[in-house]
Motif scaffolding. Structure first.
Motif, PDB file in Angstrom:
ATOM      1  N   ALA A 253      -2.717 -54.412 -43.217  1.00 40.98           N
ATOM      2  CA  ALA A 253      -4.150 -54.085 -43.155  1.00 40.98           C
ATOM      3  C   ALA A 253      -4.901 -54.722 -44.327  1.00 40.98           C
ATOM      4  O   ALA A 253      -5.983 -55.297 -44.152  1.00 40.98           O
ATOM      5  N   ASP A 254      -4.293 -54.639 -45.531  1.00 42.81           N
ATOM      6  CA  ASP A 254      -4.931 -55.239 -46.714  1.00 42.81           C
ATOM      7  C   ASP A 254      -5.071 -56.761 -46.566  1.00 42.81           C
ATOM      8  O   ASP A 254      -6.069 -57.339 -46.997  1.00 42.81           O
ATOM      9  N   GLN A 263     -11.804 -55.616 -38.102  1.00 42.51           N
ATOM     10  CA  GLN A 263     -11.445 -55.072 -36.781  1.00 42.51           C
ATOM     11  C   GLN A 263      -9.928 -55.033 -36.599  1.00 42.51           C
ATOM     12  O   GLN A 263      -9.396 -54.135 -35.953  1.00 42.51           O
ATOM     13  N   THR A 264      -9.229 -56.018 -37.175  1.00 39.27           N
ATOM     14  CA  THR A 264      -7.758 -56.013 -37.107  1.00 39.27           C
ATOM     15  C   THR A 264      -7.184 -55.078 -38.168  1.00 39.27           C
ATOM     16  O   THR A 264      -6.120 -54.488 -37.974  1.00 39.27           O
ATOM     17  N   ARG A 268      -4.458 -50.898 -38.223  1.00 36.05           N
ATOM     18  CA  ARG A 268      -3.252 -50.878 -39.066  1.00 36.05           C
ATOM     19  C   ARG A 268      -3.361 -49.805 -40.152  1.00 36.05           C
ATOM     20  O   ARG A 268      -2.379 -49.133 -40.462  1.00 36.05           O
ATOM     21  N   TYR A 269      -4.554 -49.656 -40.711  1.00 37.72           N
ATOM     22  CA  TYR A 269      -4.765 -48.543 -41.660  1.00 37.72           C
ATOM     23  C   TYR A 269      -4.517 -47.202 -40.951  1.00 37.72           C
ATOM     24  O   TYR A 269      -3.893 -46.301 -41.511  1.00 37.72           O
ATOM     25  N   VAL A 292      -9.637 -48.490 -46.419  1.00 43.92           N
ATOM     26  CA  VAL A 292     -10.614 -48.137 -45.375  1.00 43.92           C
ATOM     27  C   VAL A 292     -12.034 -48.162 -45.951  1.00 43.92           C
ATOM     28  O   VAL A 292     -12.970 -48.683 -45.331  1.00 43.92           O
ATOM     29  N   THR A 293     -12.186 -47.609 -47.172  1.00 42.17           N
ATOM     30  CA  THR A 293     -13.494 -47.610 -47.853  1.00 42.17           C
ATOM     31  C   THR A 293     -14.017 -49.036 -48.000  1.00 42.17           C
ATOM     32  O   THR A 293     -15.190 -49.329 -47.715  1.00 42.17           O
ATOM     33  N   LYS A 294     -13.146 -49.934 -48.456  1.00 38.98           N
ATOM     34  CA  LYS A 294     -13.563 -51.335 -48.663  1.00 38.98           C
ATOM     35  C   LYS A 294     -13.964 -51.994 -47.348  1.00 38.98           C
ATOM     36  O   LYS A 294     -14.880 -52.822 -47.312  1.00 38.98           O
TER      37      LYS A 294
END
Length: 412
Positions: A253-254, A263-264, A268-269, A292-294
């Motif tokens: 996710a990162d 969107q991808t 994953r998060y 998620v915040t970022k």
């Protein structure tokens, strides 16, 4: 069930476990636990159950077996068994992010006067203690413990322990943003796996690849990060290693977030969050919520970003994870600056600087903060760390931080 039969059944369980037939292995071991009259055999089978449940991410069950193992060790009246059982209790609490308890049980282990077997466990005790101090963002003590564990590994020629310590050091330097060292240590772990790890569990390879992936992502080498993370995830899926699957999903996710592909990143998060909630990795959940915040900030949805921050803040305060709080104050600063809300902005600036002071996250030579951007750092023997360039420029006759701490206020 007598001694020989107990031994035979434990080996049968190990064979099944190594063949990825985990549930069958657990059934065999649970039968031994119920039927064996041999306390030493029961102690050993409890050790197998603790390891298996740790790798599956069933940390509450791991803790339950660790408590039973302490009772068995007391029955055996052997300090080596008792040390090992307290180490397993410490590890269980570490996995459940109960860091103060972990430190307390580790100290109990170190205070026990066992034989050479207990002495050999001291490296693992120091590693667990270092991970707990890192969870609490007490960086100097964490580094001290990791270096102690590394010395035990070298003195006992324990390559497996060295590999695990190198992964923890990679995590340590990733957190304080010396990304060169964050990559160097897991690369060293991967070398150890290649050179000595023929008979080792594949989890050591997976672990080193994961930490390399994290460092590559931080350095912006996203293709390399993806390759390492994919290899780690493949092993984690083969072995049903839920904790590592959650970490790999977070890393994927990162990587997608770094590519601005939110969107991808989001699903994953979500998957990572779901596993981490299930296994109780609250420290990992803070990292997920930061990511998620970022993502919400990239999408300019600042109210949703603040909702994620609120959840992460509750977790960080509950755990005593000061670095998590510092990062959250930093994100709040950015959000409130964009919104033009000056009072809230000032509040978070003050809290950010309080966190920096509390964690001593500044260079004792130039006074600038550490961990704000990628910087090469160097630790002195006392485990205080400084900017490498400051040490090279100024040299050092002892540690300026230690000197400051030792200056007693004079009487007037």
């Amino acid at each position: 069930m007598g001694q020989d039969q107990t031994k035979q059944q434990i080996e049968k369980g190990l064979h099944l476990y190594q063949s990825n037939q985990t549930e069958k292995a657990l059934q065999v071991w649970m039968r031994v636990l119920e039927k064996s009259a041999d306390p030493a055999g029961r102690f050993r089978v409890l050790g197998c159950l603790i390891t298996a449940h740790a790798e599956m991410g069933r940390y509450k069950d791991m803790l339950k077996f660790a408590v039973v193992q302490i009772d068995t060790a007391r029955e055996l009246e052997d300090p080596d068994y008792l040390t090992e059982s307290y180490l397993n209790l410490a590890r269980s609490n570490e996995k459940l992010c109960e860091f103060q308890k972990t430190i307390s049980y580790c100290k109990t282990c170190l205070n026990m006067q066992g034989t050479t077997v207990s002495m050999q466990l001291n490296g693992q005790v120091s590693l667990s203690m270092g991970n707990a101090f890192l969870g609490l963002s007490i960086f100097q003590k964490a580094l001290e413990c990791f270096e102690k564990a590394l010395r035990y590994a070298h003195n006992n020629d324990d390559k497996m322990l060295e590999c695990r310590v190198c992964c923890s050091l990679g995590n340590f330097y990733a957190q304080i943003k010396d990304y060169e060292k964050a990559l160097f240590f897991p690369c060293k772990a991967a070398e150890l796996v290649n050179d000595y790890g023929k008979g080792w569990s594949l989890k050591y390879r997976a672990m080193s690849q994961y930490h390399m992936a994290v460092a590559y992502q931080k350095l912006g080498r996203l293709a390399d990060a993806m390759d390492c993370c994919e290899e780690s995830m493949k092993i984690a899926l083969q072995h049903g290693d839920r904790p590592l699957q959650a970490l790999c999903l977070l890393c994927f996710a990162d990587i997608h977030r770094s590519r601005k592909d939110v969107q991808t990143a989001f699903p994953r998060y979500d998957s990572s969050m779901s596993i981490m909630t299930e296994i109780g990795n609250r420290l990992g959940l803070i990292q997920v919520l930061l990511g998620v915040t970022k993502c919400w900030m990239i999408k300019k949805e600042l109210d949703k970003a603040l909702e994620s921050i609120e959840k992460a803040q509750e977790l960080a305060e509950g755990l005593g994870n000061k670095l998590g709080l510092l990062k959250l104050h930093c994100l709040c600063e950015q959000i409130y600056r964009t919104k033009g809300q000056q009072r809230e902005l000032r509040d978070h600036v003050v809290k950010f600087h309080e966190c920096v002071e509390e964690m001593e996250l500044y260079c004792g030579m130039c006074g600038e903060s550490i961990g704000e951007k990628n910087n090469q750092l160097q630790a002195l023997p006392c485990s205080h760390f400084f900017h490498l360039k400051c040490l090279q420029t100024n040299g050092t006759r002892g540690c300026p931080n230690c000197r400051r701490l030792s200056v007693k206020p004079g009487y007037v």
